[in-house]
Scaffold this motif. Structure first.
Motif, PDB file in Angstrom:
ATOM      1  N   GLU A 114       0.846  -1.192   0.000  1.00 30.45           N
ATOM      2  CA  GLU A 114       0.000   0.000   0.000  1.00 30.45           C
ATOM      3  C   GLU A 114       0.883   1.245   0.000  1.00 30.45           C
ATOM      4  O   GLU A 114       1.890   1.310   0.700  1.00 30.45           O
ATOM      5  CB  GLU A 114      -0.925   0.035   1.216  1.00 30.45           C
ATOM      6  CG  GLU A 114      -2.205  -0.742   1.044  1.00 30.45           C
ATOM      7  CD  GLU A 114      -3.260  -0.312   2.051  1.00 30.45           C
ATOM      8  OE1 GLU A 114      -4.242   0.325   1.633  1.00 30.45           O
ATOM      9  OE2 GLU A 114      -3.104  -0.614   3.248  1.00 30.45           O
ATOM     10  N   THR A 115       0.477   2.238  -0.788  1.00 29.43           N
ATOM     11  CA  THR A 115       1.219   3.491  -0.855  1.00 29.43           C
ATOM     12  C   THR A 115       0.768   4.413   0.272  1.00 29.43           C
ATOM     13  O   THR A 115      -0.420   4.729   0.384  1.00 29.43           O
ATOM     14  CB  THR A 115       1.014   4.178  -2.210  1.00 29.43           C
ATOM     15  OG1 THR A 115       1.474   3.305  -3.253  1.00 29.43           O
ATOM     16  CG2 THR A 115       1.781   5.486  -2.278  1.00 29.43           C
ATOM     17  N   ILE A 116       1.706   4.834   1.093  1.00 31.35           N
ATOM     18  CA  ILE A 116       1.394   5.702   2.235  1.00 31.35           C
ATOM     19  C   ILE A 116       1.344   7.158   1.783  1.00 31.35           C
ATOM     20  O   ILE A 116       0.394   7.881   2.101  1.00 31.35           O
ATOM     21  CB  ILE A 116       2.437   5.499   3.347  1.00 31.35           C
ATOM     22  CG1 ILE A 116       2.455   4.016   3.773  1.00 31.35           C
ATOM     23  CG2 ILE A 116       2.133   6.396   4.548  1.00 31.35           C
ATOM     24  CD1 ILE A 116       3.604   3.666   4.707  1.00 31.35           C
ATOM     25  N   VAL A 117       2.367   7.607   1.070  1.00 31.54           N
ATOM     26  CA  VAL A 117       2.364   8.944   0.473  1.00 31.54           C
ATOM     27  C   VAL A 117       2.875   8.818  -0.952  1.00 31.54           C
ATOM     28  O   VAL A 117       3.641   7.903  -1.279  1.00 31.54           O
ATOM     29  CB  VAL A 117       3.227   9.955   1.273  1.00 31.54           C
ATOM     30  CG1 VAL A 117       2.696  10.116   2.687  1.00 31.54           C
ATOM     31  CG2 VAL A 117       4.687   9.536   1.298  1.00 31.54           C
ATOM     32  N   ARG A 118       2.472   9.752  -1.801  1.00 30.17           N
ATOM     33  CA  ARG A 118       2.888   9.753  -3.200  1.00 30.17           C
ATOM     34  C   ARG A 118       3.706  10.998  -3.497  1.00 30.17           C
ATOM     35  O   ARG A 118       3.366  12.097  -3.053  1.00 30.17           O
ATOM     36  CB  ARG A 118       1.675   9.690  -4.137  1.00 30.17           C
ATOM     37  CG  ARG A 118       1.009   8.323  -4.178  1.00 30.17           C
ATOM     38  CD  ARG A 118      -0.140   8.300  -5.189  1.00 30.17           C
ATOM     39  NE  ARG A 118      -0.633   6.946  -5.377  1.00 30.17           N
ATOM     40  CZ  ARG A 118      -1.502   6.354  -4.573  1.00 30.17           C
ATOM     41  NH1 ARG A 118      -1.974   7.009  -3.519  1.00 30.17           N
ATOM     42  NH2 ARG A 118      -1.904   5.111  -4.809  1.00 30.17           N
ATOM     43  N   GLN A 119       4.752  10.823  -4.267  1.00 32.66           N
ATOM     44  CA  GLN A 119       5.614  11.931  -4.639  1.00 32.66           C
ATOM     45  C   GLN A 119       4.813  12.989  -5.375  1.00 32.66           C
ATOM     46  O   GLN A 119       4.059  12.701  -6.300  1.00 32.66           O
ATOM     47  CB  GLN A 119       6.756  11.416  -5.524  1.00 32.66           C
ATOM     48  CG  GLN A 119       7.776  12.481  -5.913  1.00 32.66           C
ATOM     49  CD  GLN A 119       8.972  11.891  -6.624  1.00 32.66           C
ATOM     50  OE1 GLN A 119       9.336  10.740  -6.407  1.00 32.66           O
ATOM     51  NE2 GLN A 119       9.607  12.677  -7.480  1.00 32.66           N
ATOM     52  N   GLY A 120       4.985  14.235  -4.956  1.00 35.99           N
ATOM     53  CA  GLY A 120       4.287  15.345  -5.588  1.00 35.99           C
ATOM     54  C   GLY A 120       2.984  15.718  -4.932  1.00 35.99           C
ATOM     55  O   GLY A 120       2.463  16.815  -5.177  1.00 35.99           O
TER      56      GLY A 120
END
Length: 373
Positions: free
Chosen positions: A239-245
Motif C-alpha cells: 500500500e502506498t502511504i504517500v505519493r511523490q508530488g
C-alpha cells in the motif's frame, strides 16, 4: 413372395437392431452434431476462459466429442459438447479480456454514503491487477436492517486471478476503514476495528519521539502535548502511504513494520530506494512547510505508523520561538546531508556559513507562512 419365404421375423429383428443401434449412438451423434453447431457459431476459442453453470476454466482442447477446460485448481474438466450445446455459456474473454468484477460490501447506516464511497475509492487506488484508468463503481445496492449494502465494481483483465484480486481489494478496504476509524459489520454482529489502548499509543509515541533529534529537543510538556494528539494508522503490504508530488502536512513515525522510500525522476524512473523500520520517520518537511512529498513511501509489510499533523504541532510552534530556531537549524542540516548523499559530493567550506544562514531564513519564512505566525 417370389420364393415363398416369410421375412416378417427377419424384418422385425432388423428393426429391433436398428432401434438398439440408434439408442446406442444417440449420445455420440448428439455430441457430433453439437460439435458441428459449435464450430459454426464459435461461442469460444482455445485460450478463452468460460463459465458453464457452476463450472469454469480455460479452454485447452476442442474435439468432435468434448471440450477440455483447465480449472483454476489446475485440473482438467471434460465437458461433452452435447451438454455445452444446451447450457448457457459465459465467455469472460470475449469480446475483450477486460472483465467488470464486483464484490459485496456492508457498512453501518450511520456512515454517510459519500464518505463510504470516498474511503473505498481511496482503498482501490493502489490495488494490483485493477485497471485504474477505467475507474471504479461503488453502488448503494440496498438496505438490510441496520446496514447499507454496497456493490463495489472494478475492471480486471486476468479473470483467473480473481480470488487473489478480491483478497487484495478486501484487505485494502479493511485497512482503509481502520485508518478512517470506521466499523465493518457482519451478518450476525458488528466487528469493531479498535485501536490499541490509548496509553499504549501514547507511551510508544513518547518513546519514539525521544529517538528523533528535533522532537527530543522539545520540552517534556511539549512532547506530552504531541503524544496526546498522535494518531495510529495501519497500512498493508504494497500500500502506498504517500505519493511523490502530493500535498502533505503530516509526519509519520514507524511504530511497527518496514516501509520503502522511492524517489522518482520526472520520467517515472526510480533513482533512490531506502528502507525504513521501527523508530524511523518521514514527512517532516511537509509537516513544517507544507511542501509536496519528495518521494513515494510504500509499506513492505503490515505496518503501524504514528501520525503527527499540522494542527497537533501548531501550538508548539506558535508558542515557542526558540523551538522554531532549533527546528530551522536541524532541518537545514538534515536537508544539506540529504542533498550531499544523493549527489555524492563533498560540500566546500567557503561560503558554507552564509549559505546555511540563507537557507535557514528561507525555511523560517516557509514555516511562518505555513503556520500563519
Amino acid at each position: 413372395f417370389a420364393y415363398n419365404v416369410d421375412v416378417t421375423s427377419l424384418l422385425a429383428a432388423s428393426g429391433v437392431l436398428a432401434i438398439m443401434l440408434g439408442f446406442a449412438l444417440q449420445t455420440v451423434m448428439a455430441d457430433f452434431f453439437a460439435s458441428i453447431s459449435m464450430q459454426m457459431t464459435r461461442p469460444y476459442s482455445l485460450g478463452d476462459w468460460i463459465k458453464v453453470g457452476e463450472k469454469e476454466g480455460k479452454v485447452e482442447h476442442i474435439d468432435w466429442r468434448a471440450t477440455v477446460l483447465r480449472t483454476m485448481y489446475d485440473d482438467y474438466l471434460i465437458l461433452p459438447n452435447n451438454k455445452l450445446a444446451h447450457e448457457a455459456i459465459i465467455n469472460v474473454s470475449q469480446p475483450t479480456n477486460m472483465h467488470f468484477h464486483a464484490i459485496p460490501l456492508r457498512t453501518p447506516v450511520q456512515y454517510a454514503p459519500a464518505r463510504v464511497q470516498a474511503v473505498v475509492r481511496a482503498a482501490l487506488a493502489g490495488a494490483e491487477h485493477v485497471h485504474h484508468e477505467r475507474g471504479y463503481a461503488v453502488y448503494l445496492d440496498g438496505f438490510d436492517e441496520s446496514v447499507l449494502v454496497w456493490r463495489v465494481k472494478f475492471w480486471i483483465s486476468e479473470y483467473r486471478l480473481w480470488p487473489h484480486i478480491e483478497t487484495d481489494v478486501r484487505s485494502r478496504i479493511w485497512y482503509a476503514f481502520q485508518r478512517a476509524g470506521m466499523e465493518l459489520p457482519t451478518a450476525d454482529r458488528n466487528v469493531v476495528l479498535r485501536q490499541p489502548a490509548t496509553d499504549e499509543v501514547r507511551s510508544s509515541a513518547l518513546r519514539l519521539f525521544s529517538r528523533i533529534d528535533w522532537l527530543a529537543a522539545l520540552s517534556a510538556e511539549d512532547r506530552d502535548h504531541l503524544a496526546d494528539r498522535v494518531r495510529l494508522v495501519r497500512y498493508g503490504p504494497e500500500e502506498t502511504i504517500v505519493r511523490q508530488g502530493d500535498a502533505g502536512e503530516s509526519l509519520f513515525v514507524i511504530w511497527q513494520g518496514t516501509v520503502e522510500i522511492r524517489a522518482r525522476h520526472a520520467d517515472g524512473t526510480v533513482f533512490m530506494r531506502k528502507t525504513l523500520g521501527s523508530g524511523d520517520f518521514f514527512g517532516e518537511i511537509s509537516l513544517l512547510t507544507g511542501e509536496p512529498r519528495s518521494a513515494d513511501v510504500v509499506a513492505l509489510e503490515d505496518a503501524a505508523l504514528l501520525v503527527l499533523d499540522k494542527e497537533a504541532l501548531r501550538k508548539v510552534v506558535t508558542d515557542d520561538a526558540e523551538l522554531i530556531s532549533r527546528l530551522l537549524a536541524r532541518r537545514q542540516e538534515l536537508s544539506r546531508e540529504r542533498e550531499d548523499s544523493i549527489t555524492q559530493t563533498v560540500p566546500a567550506d567557503d561560503g558554507a556559513t552564509d549559505g546555511k544562514s540563507q537557507r535557514s531564513v528561507e525555511l523560517f519564512r516557509k514555516i511562518r507562512d505555513f503556520f500563519a505566525i
